[in-house]
Design an enzyme around this catalytic site. Sequence first.
Site, PDB file in Angstrom:
ATOM      1  N   HIS A   1       0.392  75.821  -1.926  1.00 31.13           N
ATOM      2  CA  HIS A   1       1.600  75.741  -1.100  1.00 31.13           C
ATOM      3  C   HIS A   1       1.186  75.927   0.354  1.00 31.13           C
ATOM      4  CE1 HIS A   1       5.657  76.492   0.409  1.00 31.13           C
ATOM      5  NE2 HIS A   1       6.071  75.957  -0.718  1.00 31.13           N
TER       6      HIS A   1
ATOM      7  N   ASP B   1       7.087  74.245  -8.828  1.00 30.98           N
ATOM      8  CA  ASP B   1       7.062  73.026  -9.650  1.00 30.98           C
ATOM      9  C   ASP B   1       6.212  73.162 -10.899  1.00 30.98           C
ATOM     10  OD1 ASP B   1       7.071  71.574  -6.505  1.00 30.98           O
ATOM     11  OD2 ASP B   1       8.691  71.369  -7.961  1.00 30.98           O
TER      12      ASP B   1
HETATM   13  C1  SDX Z   1       7.071  71.952  -2.816  1.00 30.16           C
HETATM   14  O1  SDX Z   1       6.976  73.270   1.937  1.00 30.16           O
HETATM   15  C2  SDX Z   1       7.748  73.684   0.995  1.00 30.16           C
HETATM   16  O2  SDX Z   1       8.414  74.694   1.131  1.00 30.16           O
HETATM   17  C3  SDX Z   1       7.791  72.822  -0.240  1.00 30.16           C
HETATM   18  C4  SDX Z   1       8.576  73.393  -1.420  1.00 30.16           C
HETATM   19  C5  SDX Z   1      10.052  73.481  -1.134  1.00 30.16           C
HETATM   20  O3  SDX Z   1      10.723  74.273  -1.810  1.00 30.16           O
HETATM   21  O4  SDX Z   1      10.551  72.687  -0.297  1.00 30.16           O
HETATM   22  O5  SDX Z   1       8.075  74.672  -1.755  1.00 30.16           O
HETATM   23  C6  SDX Z   1       8.442  72.493  -2.651  1.00 30.16           C
HETATM   24  O6  SDX Z   1       6.817  70.879  -2.327  1.00 30.16           O
HETATM   25  C7  SDX Z   1       6.013  72.788  -3.483  1.00 30.16           C
HETATM   26  C8  SDX Z   1       4.603  72.130  -3.427  1.00 30.16           C
HETATM   27  C9  SDX Z   1       4.541  71.072  -4.518  1.00 30.16           C
HETATM   28  N1  SDX Z   1       3.287  70.286  -4.395  1.00 30.16           N
HETATM   29  C10 SDX Z   1       2.324  70.394  -5.301  1.00 30.16           C
HETATM   30  O7  SDX Z   1       2.299  71.205  -6.221  1.00 30.16           O
HETATM   31  C11 SDX Z   1       1.211  69.367  -5.132  1.00 30.16           C
HETATM   32  C12 SDX Z   1      -0.165  70.064  -5.247  1.00 30.16           C
HETATM   33  N2  SDX Z   1      -0.328  70.934  -4.098  1.00 30.16           N
HETATM   34  C13 SDX Z   1      -0.996  70.372  -2.949  1.00 30.16           C
HETATM   35  O8  SDX Z   1      -0.975  69.034  -2.753  1.00 30.16           O
HETATM   36  C14 SDX Z   1      -0.968  71.276  -1.727  1.00 30.16           C
HETATM   37  O9  SDX Z   1      -1.217  72.536  -2.150  1.00 30.16           O
HETATM   38  C15 SDX Z   1       0.291  71.267  -0.889  1.00 30.16           C
HETATM   39  C16 SDX Z   1       0.683  69.889  -0.478  1.00 30.16           C
HETATM   40  C17 SDX Z   1       1.424  71.912  -1.618  1.00 30.16           C
HETATM   41  C18 SDX Z   1      -0.022  72.078   0.370  1.00 30.16           C
HETATM   42  O10 SDX Z   1      -0.933  71.374   1.093  1.00 30.16           O
HETATM   43  P1  SDX Z   1      -1.617  71.988   2.424  1.00 30.16           P
HETATM   44  O11 SDX Z   1      -0.927  73.212   2.874  1.00 30.16           O
HETATM   45  O12 SDX Z   1      -1.757  70.866   3.393  1.00 30.16           O
HETATM   46  O13 SDX Z   1      -2.985  72.493   1.893  1.00 30.16           O
HETATM   47  P2  SDX Z   1      -4.247  71.592   1.824  1.00 30.16           P
HETATM   48  O14 SDX Z   1      -3.895  70.308   1.135  1.00 30.16           O
HETATM   49  O15 SDX Z   1      -4.873  71.542   3.174  1.00 30.16           O
HETATM   50  O16 SDX Z   1      -5.159  72.434   0.827  1.00 30.16           O
HETATM   51  C19 SDX Z   1      -5.912  73.511   1.327  1.00 30.16           C
HETATM   52  C20 SDX Z   1      -7.168  73.501   0.453  1.00 30.16           C
HETATM   53  C21 SDX Z   1      -7.834  72.116   0.419  1.00 30.16           C
HETATM   54  O17 SDX Z   1      -9.216  72.359   0.199  1.00 30.16           O
HETATM   55  P3  SDX Z   1     -10.206  72.257   1.512  1.00 30.16           P
HETATM   56  O18 SDX Z   1      -9.988  70.908   2.131  1.00 30.16           O
HETATM   57  O19 SDX Z   1      -9.787  73.396   2.416  1.00 30.16           O
HETATM   58  O20 SDX Z   1     -11.576  72.425   0.940  1.00 30.16           O
HETATM   59  O21 SDX Z   1      -6.814  73.786  -0.910  1.00 30.16           O
HETATM   60  C22 SDX Z   1      -7.096  72.670  -1.721  1.00 30.16           C
HETATM   61  C23 SDX Z   1      -7.278  71.468  -0.817  1.00 30.16           C
HETATM   62  O22 SDX Z   1      -8.208  70.550  -1.389  1.00 30.16           O
HETATM   63  N3  SDX Z   1      -5.928  72.466  -2.588  1.00 30.16           N
HETATM   64  C24 SDX Z   1      -5.957  72.208  -3.888  1.00 30.16           C
HETATM   65  C25 SDX Z   1      -4.616  72.134  -4.287  1.00 30.16           C
HETATM   66  N4  SDX Z   1      -3.819  72.342  -3.235  1.00 30.16           N
HETATM   67  C26 SDX Z   1      -4.635  72.535  -2.181  1.00 30.16           C
HETATM   68  N5  SDX Z   1      -6.986  72.021  -4.742  1.00 30.16           N
HETATM   69  C27 SDX Z   1      -6.643  71.763  -6.029  1.00 30.16           C
HETATM   70  N6  SDX Z   1      -5.357  71.679  -6.486  1.00 30.16           N
HETATM   71  C28 SDX Z   1      -4.336  71.876  -5.645  1.00 30.16           C
HETATM   72  N7  SDX Z   1      -3.079  71.796  -6.086  1.00 30.16           N
END
Ligand code: SDX
Length: 429
Positions: free
Chosen positions: A306, A364
């Site tokens: 998140h 989720d």
């Molecule tokens: C919702 O914003 C909100 O409030 C949203 C929400 C709401 O109520 O409105 O809470 C609802 O959208 C919840 C989130 C649902 N999405 C997912 O579950 C999809 C999977 N999660 C990711 O795509 C990610 O965690 C996000 C999109 C939720 C957050 O992305 P960020 O903050 O841009 O974080 P990032 O992508 O930069 O990740 C940071 C690191 C990365 O590694 P590095 O590049 O630093 O090496 O963490 C890793 C990412 O690769 N990472 C994951 C991961 N999520 C982040 N690795 C594996 N699996 C994951 N799910």
Amino acid sequence: MSGSTSQLQVDGKTVDMAIKTGSIGPSVIDIAKLYAQTGMFTYDPGFTSTASCESQITYIDGDEGILLYRGYPIEQLAEHGDFLETCYLLLEGELPTAAQKADFDYRVTRHTMVHEQMARFFQGFRRDAHPMAVMVGSIGAMSAFYHDSTDISDPHQRMVASMRMIAKMPTLAAMAFKYTIGQPFVYPLNSLDYTSNFLRMCFAVPAEEYKVNPVLSRALDRIFILHADHEQNASTSTVRLAGSSGANPFACIAAGAACLWGPAHGGANEAALKMLEEIGSVENIPKYIAKAKDKNDPFRLMGFGHRVYKNYDPRAKIMQKTTHEVLNELGIKDDPLLDVAIELERIALSDSYFIEKKLYPNIDFYSGITLKAMGFPTSMFTALFALARTVGWIAQWKEMIEDPSQRIGRPRQLYTGAPQREYTPIGRR
Ligand code: SDX
């Protein structure tokens, strides 16, 4: 709220910028005059360090895993209240008295029908259309049916549009579901509460009486509370940006629904269930954990991570409890997807990759298992999220419209394209 000032040294110049302090949470540095004073913009793609507005609606402490709607902890609202009480709270800022609640419920209940010609509007979609495609289209189409509540400068029309959207979203979502499964639309029944009405519009058929299961209705109502608002997330920011141009409320909410559909946002509940189905069994989990950690593999654990929560999403805890309640009520003893989810969570939370990156289950992760058990197809999960989030979008839109300092949102950029150059006639290229 006032605070002290910060100083920025740039090109030998010192620029003073006010620090504004809120009631709780991080303060902000007011950079509004930065460009005028320095000729420079700030740069923050993804807005990880940018506050887009001042708001009094929802507060999140990502490190502590705290979520407050108008100051009330989500755990208490989910435990003691119902979804329409949360709608009133988000819109009005205070919990309703018994009389205010009864009046609000009455008004919402009597706006649940949609214009009869909207049923014909649905006929234009293919039967195999994704329910979110139908929802985005039909929410936007509301501005073609409810012209008498599109003048955003009129507080009465803003209130009518808000009530219409909160009341009609379940009807539109149920129609989107029924249309894609080829069953007739079911009209709302005013004798039922909001969520029971929605369940009946989804699952009743003309051929027999439909009895709402009160345990499932209470569980779904709680799920709606959990999804109602969440500060300045991507879809809410979309609604605020669309609303800043003066677009009508139905168009703004349609824009929010379109943004929510993405798998990184509200589409994650659908993606998370598909991921659990792809993993299939506990034995396959290590392979997928390795994929999630592999920089060269685009696979991510959907339902994990998140932008704000670097601790357990407080909604996910309540969601997990609700999942067990629903599965018990339905007599589902051993759901293989739940077994995979629980083991996946256990392994991920003990893995250094997830610990270092502070990746926890979000709302989720468990919602899909619950909604599937209730009988909703995976394709309906985001539509249910949109149904619940409509009140949050509206409350944030209303706050923006009523903010005397609000202006059209118009970010700038760091330009790295071609400098000015002369046109070359095609014969000389
Ligand atoms: C919702 O914003 C909100 O409030 C949203 C929400 C709401 O109520 O409105 O809470 C609802 O959208 C919840 C989130 C649902 N999405 C997912 O579950 C999809 C999977 N999660 C990711 O795509 C990610 O965690 C996000 C999109 C939720 C957050 O992305 P960020 O903050 O841009 O974080 P990032 O992508 O930069 O990740 C940071 C690191 C990365 O590694 P590095 O590049 O630093 O090496 O963490 C890793 C990412 O690769 N990472 C994951 C991961 N999520 C982040 N690795 C594996 N699996 C994951 N799910």
